[in-house]
Structure formats: structure tokens, C-alpha cells
Design a protein around this motif. Structure first.
Motif, PDB file in Angstrom:
ATOM      1  N   GLY A  25      19.000   7.859   9.600  1.00 35.69           N
ATOM      2  CA  GLY A  25      18.203   8.926   9.025  1.00 35.69           C
ATOM      3  C   GLY A  25      17.081   8.468   8.105  1.00 35.69           C
ATOM      4  O   GLY A  25      16.397   9.299   7.504  1.00 35.69           O
ATOM      5  N   ILE A  26      16.872   7.161   7.983  1.00 34.12           N
ATOM      6  CA  ILE A  26      15.823   6.615   7.110  1.00 34.12           C
ATOM      7  C   ILE A  26      14.806   5.865   7.968  1.00 34.12           C
ATOM      8  O   ILE A  26      15.168   4.997   8.760  1.00 34.12           O
ATOM      9  N   ALA A  27      13.532   6.222   7.830  1.00 39.72           N
ATOM     10  CA  ALA A  27      12.454   5.511   8.517  1.00 39.72           C
ATOM     11  C   ALA A  27      11.958   4.387   7.610  1.00 39.72           C
ATOM     12  O   ALA A  27      11.539   4.636   6.477  1.00 39.72           O
ATOM     13  N   TRP A  28      12.034   3.167   8.105  1.00 42.88           N
ATOM     14  CA  TRP A  28      11.586   1.990   7.351  1.00 42.88           C
ATOM     15  C   TRP A  28      10.264   1.519   7.929  1.00 42.88           C
ATOM     16  O   TRP A  28      10.161   1.199   9.117  1.00 42.88           O
ATOM     17  N   LEU A  29       9.254   1.493   7.079  1.00 44.70           N
ATOM     18  CA  LEU A  29       7.915   1.066   7.483  1.00 44.70           C
ATOM     19  C   LEU A  29       7.576  -0.208   6.709  1.00 44.70           C
ATOM     20  O   LEU A  29       7.415  -0.177   5.487  1.00 44.70           O
ATOM     21  N   TYR A  30       7.513  -1.318   7.426  1.00 45.64           N
ATOM     22  CA  TYR A  30       7.238  -2.619   6.809  1.00 45.64           C
ATOM     23  C   TYR A  30       5.788  -3.027   7.079  1.00 45.64           C
ATOM     24  O   TYR A  30       5.383  -3.140   8.245  1.00 45.64           O
ATOM     25  N   LEU A  31       5.003  -3.223   6.036  1.00 47.41           N
ATOM     26  CA  LEU A  31       3.667  -3.794   6.208  1.00 47.41           C
ATOM     27  C   LEU A  31       3.867  -5.237   6.647  1.00 47.41           C
ATOM     28  O   LEU A  31       4.566  -6.006   5.984  1.00 47.41           O
ATOM     29  N   ASN A  32       3.251  -5.619   7.763  1.00 55.69           N
ATOM     30  CA  ASN A  32       3.655  -6.862   8.419  1.00 55.69           C
ATOM     31  C   ASN A  32       2.491  -7.831   8.666  1.00 55.69           C
ATOM     32  O   ASN A  32       2.239  -8.246   9.785  1.00 55.69           O
ATOM     33  N   ARG A  33       1.790  -8.155   7.596  1.00 58.11           N
ATOM     34  CA  ARG A  33       0.796  -9.238   7.632  1.00 58.11           C
ATOM     35  C   ARG A  33       1.090 -10.181   6.453  1.00 58.11           C
ATOM     36  O   ARG A  33       0.254 -10.372   5.561  1.00 58.11           O
ATOM     37  N   PRO A  34       2.286 -10.755   6.424  1.00 59.60           N
ATOM     38  CA  PRO A  34       2.717 -11.518   5.244  1.00 59.60           C
ATOM     39  C   PRO A  34       1.828 -12.716   4.927  1.00 59.60           C
ATOM     40  O   PRO A  34       1.681 -13.084   3.756  1.00 59.60           O
ATOM     41  N   ASP A  35       1.218 -13.300   5.945  1.00 62.10           N
ATOM     42  CA  ASP A  35       0.335 -14.446   5.711  1.00 62.10           C
ATOM     43  C   ASP A  35      -0.942 -14.038   4.982  1.00 62.10           C
ATOM     44  O   ASP A  35      -1.628 -14.882   4.396  1.00 62.10           O
ATOM     45  N   LYS A  36      -1.268 -12.752   5.006  1.00 60.09           N
ATOM     46  CA  LYS A  36      -2.434 -12.204   4.309  1.00 60.09           C
ATOM     47  C   LYS A  36      -2.012 -11.317   3.142  1.00 60.09           C
ATOM     48  O   LYS A  36      -2.786 -10.486   2.676  1.00 60.09           O
ATOM     49  N   LEU A  37      -0.777 -11.491   2.666  1.00 61.00           N
ATOM     50  CA  LEU A  37      -0.221 -10.657   1.590  1.00 61.00           C
ATOM     51  C   LEU A  37      -0.307  -9.176   1.944  1.00 61.00           C
ATOM     52  O   LEU A  37      -0.511  -8.327   1.094  1.00 61.00           O
ATOM     53  N   ASN A  38      -0.151  -8.912   3.263  1.00 58.83           N
ATOM     54  CA  ASN A  38      -0.162  -7.546   3.799  1.00 58.83           C
ATOM     55  C   ASN A  38      -1.441  -6.791   3.464  1.00 58.83           C
ATOM     56  O   ASN A  38      -1.428  -5.565   3.246  1.00 58.83           O
ATOM     57  N   ALA A  39      -2.563  -7.517   3.432  1.00 58.08           N
ATOM     58  CA  ALA A  39      -3.853  -6.890   3.160  1.00 58.08           C
ATOM     59  C   ALA A  39      -4.218  -5.928   4.290  1.00 58.08           C
ATOM     60  O   ALA A  39      -3.894  -6.150   5.456  1.00 58.08           O
ATOM     61  N   PHE A  40      -4.927  -4.872   3.924  1.00 55.09           N
ATOM     62  CA  PHE A  40      -5.327  -3.853   4.888  1.00 55.09           C
ATOM     63  C   PHE A  40      -6.441  -4.332   5.805  1.00 55.09           C
ATOM     64  O   PHE A  40      -7.412  -4.949   5.369  1.00 55.09           O
ATOM     65  N   ILE A  41      -6.291  -4.014   7.065  1.00 50.98           N
ATOM     66  CA  ILE A  41      -7.396  -4.009   8.020  1.00 50.98           C
ATOM     67  C   ILE A  41      -7.393  -2.616   8.646  1.00 50.98           C
ATOM     68  O   ILE A  41      -6.431  -1.856   8.495  1.00 50.98           O
ATOM     69  N   ALA A  42      -8.445  -2.270   9.345  1.00 52.11           N
ATOM     70  CA  ALA A  42      -8.564  -0.920   9.891  1.00 52.11           C
ATOM     71  C   ALA A  42      -7.384  -0.564  10.783  1.00 52.11           C
ATOM     72  O   ALA A  42      -6.875   0.569  10.755  1.00 52.11           O
ATOM     73  N   GLN A  43      -6.901  -1.531  11.558  1.00 50.60           N
ATOM     74  CA  GLN A  43      -5.773  -1.275  12.442  1.00 50.60           C
ATOM     75  C   GLN A  43      -4.521  -0.906  11.646  1.00 50.60           C
ATOM     76  O   GLN A  43      -3.762  -0.019  12.043  1.00 50.60           O
ATOM     77  N   MET A  44      -4.314  -1.559  10.502  1.00 55.26           N
ATOM     78  CA  MET A  44      -3.152  -1.236   9.684  1.00 55.26           C
ATOM     79  C   MET A  44      -3.261   0.181   9.123  1.00 55.26           C
ATOM     80  O   MET A  44      -2.265   0.917   9.087  1.00 55.26           O
TER      81      MET A  44
END
Length: 257
Positions: free
Chosen positions: A12-31
């Protein structure tokens, strides 16, 4: 389904992991797009009672990936096209959303955490309104939420000086709900999410709807004002200097222009 994030539903819990660890999970447009889509999926999934957003690796999210920034970019349009839709999707979701801040949350990463309903912080986490260091203004709804949480005086202090807020200080000033030791991080975050998932989900949604009704009349206008301000800031020499200094790993020298 996703490339820059990892999404899974368990009990019942949705887990959303930001997954660009080599970039400290920095945002790109796709993310930005994938976070928006994942929140939408979770919102409509009747099995989901709670959503948790966290980061892979040692960071939560370090903000915009400056490798995608160039001097010809219209920063306001970037907000309208990518960040605004993501933040709006979080705001429209009536299920409880937890930011499990496992490490640094800087710039738009701080904004993402602010847009969630609860912020849990590990003892290695920190927040930073880093925009000023590249000559920009806080965006992605940052000041809208930050002022509600800590008031004008503290919000302008955090934004103008852009200093790091350690986890314990974040809890003390009301930025975070709970400080969790690193050694029990996974267990305690899961326990918090389970507690939320066992509460009346529709009632929580109605509570969120009622709270947002207090300020929603100006939220869309605020995001547009923010986009206009960021476009102006993005055209300044100080912004270009800030980005160059970051890429060259040196301290920026701002001219006020």
C-alpha cells in the motif's frame, strides 16, 4: 517504465526513488517528467495509501543538473515546461506524500521536499536554498511553501544567504517532521509510511484539500510570477558567472549585473 527514477508499490506504499546517484540525483528534464508521471500513477492507484520520495545513494536531490544549463536558456520557460507541472502534480495529489530526505536537498531538490506533506530527515541530511549561489531566485514553489513553514524572516534569511541547514536545525525550525538516526533510517521511514497508510486515506485527502483551499487561489499566479522572475535572473551576468564558477570548481565573483 522509468529511467531516472525507480518506482515500486509495496504493502500500500508507493516508493519513488530518485535514481541518478552519480549526479547526486540532480534534476534533468526527463526526471521532472518521470516524477510527475509517477505521482499521477500513485494518485490513481487505489492500492496506494501513501507515497514516499527519497534518493538513491548519498543525496536526496542536489537541484538542477547545471550540465543542462546554458547562457541562452529561458529559465522561466524551463519552469513552465518542466518544474511547474511536476510541482502542480504533487499539489493535486490528495494522498499523503513523505519526503524521506536521506542526504542533501539543495535548490530545486529542497523545493521538491517542501512540496511534500511530511519531511523526514536522516542525521546526514541538510537543506540549502542554493539558487543565490548561481544568481537565481528560489523556484519550483520554494518560497510559497517555505514562507508558510518558517515565516518571512527565516525564509528570506535562508534564501539570501543560501546557507546549509543541518538536519537537527531543520527539525527545530519546523522544516522537518522527524530526525532519524542513519542506523535505523530504513526501518523508521517504513514505520512512518505504514502509520500513514493505515489512516483513513480519503479523510487525509479532504484535510489536504481544506488546507490548500486557504491559499490555492493564488498558487497558479505565484508559479507564473516565479517563472517570470527566474527568466529575468537567468539573463543576468551573475547567473552566468555562478554557473561557470560551479563548473570550474571555484568561488564565484558576482558583479551585481
Amino acid at each position: 517504465m522509468f529511467e531516472t527514477i525507480r518506482y515500486e508499490v509495496k504493502d500500500g506504499i508507493a516508493w519513488l526513488y530518485l535514481n541518478r546517484p552519480d549526479k547526486l540525483n540532480a534534476f534533468i528534464a526527463q526526471m521532472n517528467r518521470e516524477i510527475k508521471e509517477a505521482i499521477k500513477v500513485a494518485a490513481y492507484d487505489e492500492q496506494v495509501r501513501c507515497i514516499v520520495i527519497t534518493g538513491e545513494g548519498r543525496a536526496f536531490c542536489s537541484g538542477q543538473d547545471l550540465a543542462e544549463v546554458d547562457e541562452h536558456m529561458d529559465h522561466g520557460q524551463v519552469l513552465r515546461d518542466h518544474y511547474g507541472p511536476m510541482i502542480k502534480q504533487l499539489r493535486q495529489c490528495e494522498k499523503p506524500i513523505v519526503a524521506a530526505v536521506n542526504g542533501v536537498a539543495a535548490g530545486a531538490g529542497f523545493s521538491l521536499a517542501l512540496a511534500c506533506d511530511f519531511r523526514l530527515v536522516s542525521d546526514r541530511a541538510s537543506f540549502m536554498n542554493a539558487f543565490i549561489h548561481v544568481g537565481l531566485i528560489p523556484d519550483s514553489g520554494n518560497l510559497y511553501y517555505l514562507t508558510q513553514l518558517v515565516g518571512y524572516s527565516k525564509a528570506i534569511e535562508l534564501s539570501v544567504f543560501g546557507e546549509k541547514v543541518p538536519a537537527a536545525d531543520a527539525v527545530a525550525m519546523g522544516l522537518a517532521s522527524q530526525l532519524i538516526p542513519l542506523e535505523t533510517w530504513g526501518e523508521d521511514v517504513s514505520a512512518f509510511a505504514v502509520r500513514l497508510s493505515n489512516l483513513p486515506t480519503k479523510a487525509i485527502g479532504l484535510i489536504k484539500r481544506s488546507l490548500k483551499a486557504i491559499s490555492d487561489s493564488s498558487f497558479e499566479d505565484y508559479l507564473e510570477l516565479e517563472a517570470q522572475g527566474q527568466r529575468i535572473a537567468g539573463l543576468t551576468n551573475d547567473h552566468l558567472e555562478g554557473v561557470r564558477a560551479f563548473m570550474e570548481k571555484r568561488k564565484p565573483v558576482f558583479s551585481g549585473q
